[in-house]
Design an enzyme around this catalytic site. Structure first.
Site, short mmCIF file in Angstrom:
data_model
loop_
_atom_site.label_atom_id
_atom_site.label_comp_id
_atom_site.label_asym_id
_atom_site.label_seq_id
_atom_site.Cartn_x
_atom_site.Cartn_y
_atom_site.Cartn_z
N GLU A 126 0.85 -1.19 0.00
CA GLU A 126 0.00 0.00 0.00
C GLU A 126 0.89 1.24 0.00
OE1 GLU A 126 -4.11 1.30 2.16
OE2 GLU A 126 -2.46 0.75 3.49
N MET A 267 -0.35 -3.54 8.46
CA MET A 267 -0.94 -3.50 7.12
C MET A 267 -1.90 -4.65 6.95
SD MET A 267 -1.38 -2.19 4.22
CE MET A 267 -2.34 -2.86 2.87
N GLU A 268 -3.08 -4.34 6.39
CA GLU A 268 -4.21 -5.26 6.38
C GLU A 268 -4.20 -6.22 5.19
OE1 GLU A 268 -5.81 -1.38 4.40
OE2 GLU A 268 -4.40 -1.91 5.98
N ASN A 269 -3.07 -6.75 4.80
CA ASN A 269 -3.05 -7.74 3.72
C ASN A 269 -4.08 -8.83 4.03
OD1 ASN A 269 -0.58 -6.42 2.79
ND2 ASN A 269 0.41 -7.52 4.47
N HIS A 299 -7.80 -3.23 14.68
CA HIS A 299 -7.91 -2.35 13.51
C HIS A 299 -7.70 -3.15 12.23
CE1 HIS A 299 -7.01 1.63 11.41
NE2 HIS A 299 -6.49 0.76 10.57
N GLU A 300 -6.63 -3.94 12.19
CA GLU A 300 -6.34 -4.71 10.98
C GLU A 300 -7.40 -5.79 10.76
OE1 GLU A 300 -4.15 -3.29 9.17
OE2 GLU A 300 -3.64 -1.99 10.86
N GLU A 322 -9.76 3.68 6.62
CA GLU A 322 -8.98 3.85 7.85
C GLU A 322 -9.83 4.37 9.00
OE1 GLU A 322 -6.34 2.43 8.02
OE2 GLU A 322 -5.82 2.20 5.91
#
Length: 845
Positions: A126, A267-269, A299-300, A322
């Site tokens: 990202e 990071m939300e992979n 959050h993720e 976000e």
């Protein structure tokens, strides 16, 4: 960064002629230290006869084959884009290339562990960086399936979005052939590879599936990885989100990987979340950081639905991804974990960040105009995350939590595996709540700036309220007045504590809102506008409440109410409405009684900033000395082994300035002086040494000696910070040169060097950097990737000077140059920070 940009217009044009079906990506990680092999086969449909391009930032492209025809690589490839002409209705493209490993956290990051020499890889894509690993139509609305085949050392762990298959082993080499992903955007694909340590578990999803879980970290950190706790928070988050959203977890497994030198928190992979390994606690950390880790984990996890299952069409809705995850993770933390005061933390950290960002000259509407990729990069900010989350919190208060979640669940079900715009979510929320959100969206999402709310109160001589109103103002630059859903709390003394005795909730709109329901009440000791922190607005206390707050802040029983008062005092200080010295007094006199770790952490950070740059320069030395004395007293008086003791000791080291402070720090390091319950572990040892370096009582010999006992990635980062902290002009210039003049420093070394440069009690040592910084701005921007350029330009700016000369030099650079919008934003934010400090100094004179 020439040639790497992508405009929204280009993305829209490409999406109008393409539909992407599937990628097959073969990566060979056995080719050495600098490059890896990358072969991409992509199948896509197109408008017949059209031309377009595919993105690929490569070391070398060896072959491009479109529909069975080999194209002239020299003609179609410029190392950033590959031109594709004469498309057919159905197309197959094959690109064979070498791609580069990076040490900037953009693409496929390669790290060598100094402890054991092992190599660790992880991807970070990202916003636009999957193109650094494979050929891809790099925009979020061209979703496809992705099948990865990875060749790597057979003893490694290899992790991607889908469950890891058994490798086919040939000698020391293994090949992992993953199943295709669901239709997802390229920026949430992932690859993590290396001899990671792994702990595995599983959970039952709401639809009866068994979801495999994994937690990974470097082998040299494995003894510090508290996997059972992370699994527990993950299970709590799964249960909470599946129940609230009414939609089961959308992917086949859920791995969480803690990786080195990560640029962000996480990071939300999809199904393969990466986290900064700062969340693997090798030493004591504050409760604030422990809580933040839980919020980040949740959050993720929230992103698996909001962002991964349903994805924005273009980056102008990045804020929604976000903001939703920030709001939802705080809600889940407060309601599903032991961190029940998460909304207090949200007020202290997120809203403080949002209010600061919203008062910069670079502020923008929540729904920002994103013209190109450079705009996206600079809009990962306090508006995108914190203001957006705050506004969503206010929206929930307005429409009701149940209706909000009903709308969100319908949104997920309607748009699963697709791309959306803001209007798609709002229409579902309107259907669920019965409210028209058009005007709300216009006022809150399409305008910038933060409002200020003040109570206007009249009373009789004996304290009976005869008139009560809320007055709303807006800055001249952003004059919008907005509707606010908020509460007003009355607090009075009961059993020596300040407790809420009355509360009213109402809608505030316009310049003045009368509150007739409070007329006739006896005026209490403290009146708190925005009680419970429902609204996004700065607040001011009336004169009588200000006196109560300054004298009895420690007596306010409710931690969220205290946080609001702390925040109001800070806002007034930043706005130069109250003297900076008053804020110093407030902190030093009240912080010892604060119970919330994040509130303590934030107040101590702000104390250091105020003491160094907001108080008048004539008071600086005495203020820093007094703060250091008081912080040591607080550390000595705090409960043994408590979070407060740990924070006060660290803050004391960060402000050390006198011979007495030096003697204490030396005693703690040598073991001649002890605080019962305070363990001098590896990280705290570096903090104490930093204090000695800051005070001019230690230098390279001591730094090198400590590094020899802690030659780890973390130790090397701490050493870089300590070397940059040495308080001489020569040391500051050497640290500056080490990251600006010589390329190759990793992203984390750049970050820690910047921290050390900024760590000064006497800013005179930074004077020599003023000209050097401004002379280097354009070359830094032109020669580095975005993450490194931003890290350098933010980290090495000599803002600690906070002087007219620095402001003039920055203003002169802006006048003499025409920088790219993203670069200009960084520089004008620096200037705004210096001007705010100068205004505070003048008020404090």
């Amino acid at each position: 960064m020439p040639g790497e940009n992508l405009t929204r217009a280009e993305a829209q044009e490409r999406a109008s002629i393409l539909e992407v079906d599937a990628y097959d990506i073969e990566l060979d990680l056995t080719r050495g230290d600098e490059v890896f092999g990358s072969t991409t086969t992509v199948r896509f449909r197109a408008t017949e006869g059209a031309s377009t391009f595919i993105d690929h930032i490569s070391a070398a492209v060896h072959q491009v084959t479109l529909n069975g025809v080999d194209l002239d690589v020299a003609d179609v490839d410029d190392s950033v884009r590959i031109r594709l002409d004469g498309l057919q209705a159905e197309n197959e493209l094959r690109v064979v290339s070498d791609a580069r490993y990076v040490n900037t956290g953009e693409g496929l990051h390669r790290f060598v562990d100094p402890v054991d020499g092992e190599v660790y890889l992880y991807s970070q894509f990202e916003v636009p960086d999957s193109r650094r690993v494979f050929a891809v139509f790099e925009q979020p609305d061209l979703k496809a399936t992705f099948r990865f085949t990875v060749t790597a050392p057979a003893r490694w762990q290899v992790v991607s979005n889908q469950p890891t298959p058994e490798p086919v082993v040939d000698g020391d080499t293994g090949t992992w052939s993953f199943e295709p992903t669901p239709r997802i955007s390229s920026y949430i694909t992932a690859l993590v590879a290396g001899p990671y340590d792994v702990v595995r578990s599983e959970l039952a999803s709401a639809d009866g599936r068994t979801i495999p879980l994994g937690i990974f970290c470097r082998a040299s950190l494995a003894e510090h990885m508290d996997a059972d706790y992370i699994f527990e928070k993950t299970r709590q988050g799964f249960a909470f989100f599946e129940a609230q959203f009414g939609v089961p977890y959308p992917f086949d497994k859920y791995d969480q990987l803690f990786v080195p030198e990560f640029n962000a928190g996480a990071m939300e992979n999809a199904g393969c979340v990466t986290f900064t390994e700062a969340y693997v606690f090798r030493a004591q950390v504050t409760d604030a950081i422990r809580e933040r880790r839980v919020v980040t984990v949740l959050h993720e996890l929230a992103h698996m639905w909001f962002g991964d299952l349903v994805t924005m069409r273009w980056w102008n809705d990045l804020w929604l991804n976000e903001s939703f995850a920030e709001w939802a993770s705080t809600l889940a933390t407060a309601e599903a974990t032991e961190w029940t005061e998460a909304w207090t933390t949200f007020q202290a950290m997120e809203k403080t960040w949002a209010y600061k960002q919203d008062q910069l000259p670079s502020t923008h509407p929540i729904v920002a105009e994103i013209r190109d990729l450079e705009d996206v990069q600079v809009n990962f900010d306090g508006i995108t995350y914190a203001k957006g989350g705050s506004v969503l919190k206010q929206l929930v208060a307005w429409v009701g939590l149940e209706a909000f979640m009903q709308g969100v669940g319908a949104y997920f079900r309607t748009h699963a595996w697709g791309n959306t715009e803001l209007s798609d979510l709002l229409s579902e929320l309107e259907a669920a709540s019965g409210r028209d959100l058009g005007e709300w969206s216009r006022l809150w999402l399409e305008t910038a700036g933060v409002n200020t709310l003040r109570p206007a109160i009249e009373t009789t001589a004996d304290g009976i309220i005869t008139s009560f109103a809320i007055e709303q103002t807006a800055p001249e630059t952003h004059p919008t007045l907005r509707p606010h859903r908020l509460a007003i709390g009355f607090y009075d003394v009961q059993d020596k504590a300040l407790r809420r005795i009355h509360r009213v909730e109402l809608d505030v709109d316009g310049a003045r809102t009368e509150v007739p329901s409070l007329v006739g009440h006896m005026r209490p000791a403290l009146i708190l506008v925005n009680d419970e922190d429902l609204a996004y607005a700065k607040i001011r206390l009336d004169e009588a409440s200000t006196r109560t707050a300054l004298g009895q802040l420690r007596d306010i029983e409710d931690p969220l109410a205290r946080a609001l008062v702390w925040g109001a005092a800070w806002d007034a200080t930043r706005d130069a409405e109250t003297p900076a010295s008053d804020y110093v007094d407030l902190v030093l006199e009240n912080i010892g009684a604060e119970t919330e770790s994040t509130t303590i952490r934030l107040a101590l950070t702000q104390l250091a900033l105020v003491a160094r740059t907001y108080v008048h320069p004539s008071k600086r030395t005495a203020t820093i000395e007094r703060a250091g004395d008081r912080l040591w007293q607080l550390a000595s008086e705090a409960e043994a082994g408590s979070d407060a003791q740990f924070q006060f000791a660290g803050a004391f080291a960060g402000l050390a300035s006198t011979d007495e402070h030096v003697a204490i720090l030396r005693g703690l390091l040598d073991g001649d002086q002890r605080l019962e319950g305070l363990e001098i572990d590896a990280d705290l040892r570096w903090q104490l040494l930093d204090g000695l370096v800051l005070a001019g009582a230690a230098g390279e010999e001591e730094i090198a000696a400590l590094l020899a006992t802690d030659d780890t990635a973390t130790g090397r980062q701490f050493a870089a910070r300590a070397r940059a902290t040495v308080p001489t002009p020569e040391a500051k210039e050497a640290a500056f040169a080490s990251v600006v003049d010589a390329e190759g420093a990793s992203n984390m070394i750049v970050r820690y060097t910047g921290q050390g440069l900024a760590h000064v009690n006497d800013p005179a040592s930074l004077q020599g950097l003023v000209a050097r910084y401004h002379d280097a701005i354009q070359s830094i921007w032109d020669s580095r990737t975005y993450q490194v350029a931003e890290g350098l330009l933010v980290g090495v700016y000599p803002g600690g000077l906070a002087s007219r000369e620095l402001a003039d030099a920055t203003r002169a650079w802006l006048a003499a140059n025409e920088p790219a919008p993203a670069l200009r934003r960084i520089i004008i934010e620096h200037l705004a920070g210096v001007e705010r400090a100068l205004a505070a100094q003048e008020r404090d004179a």
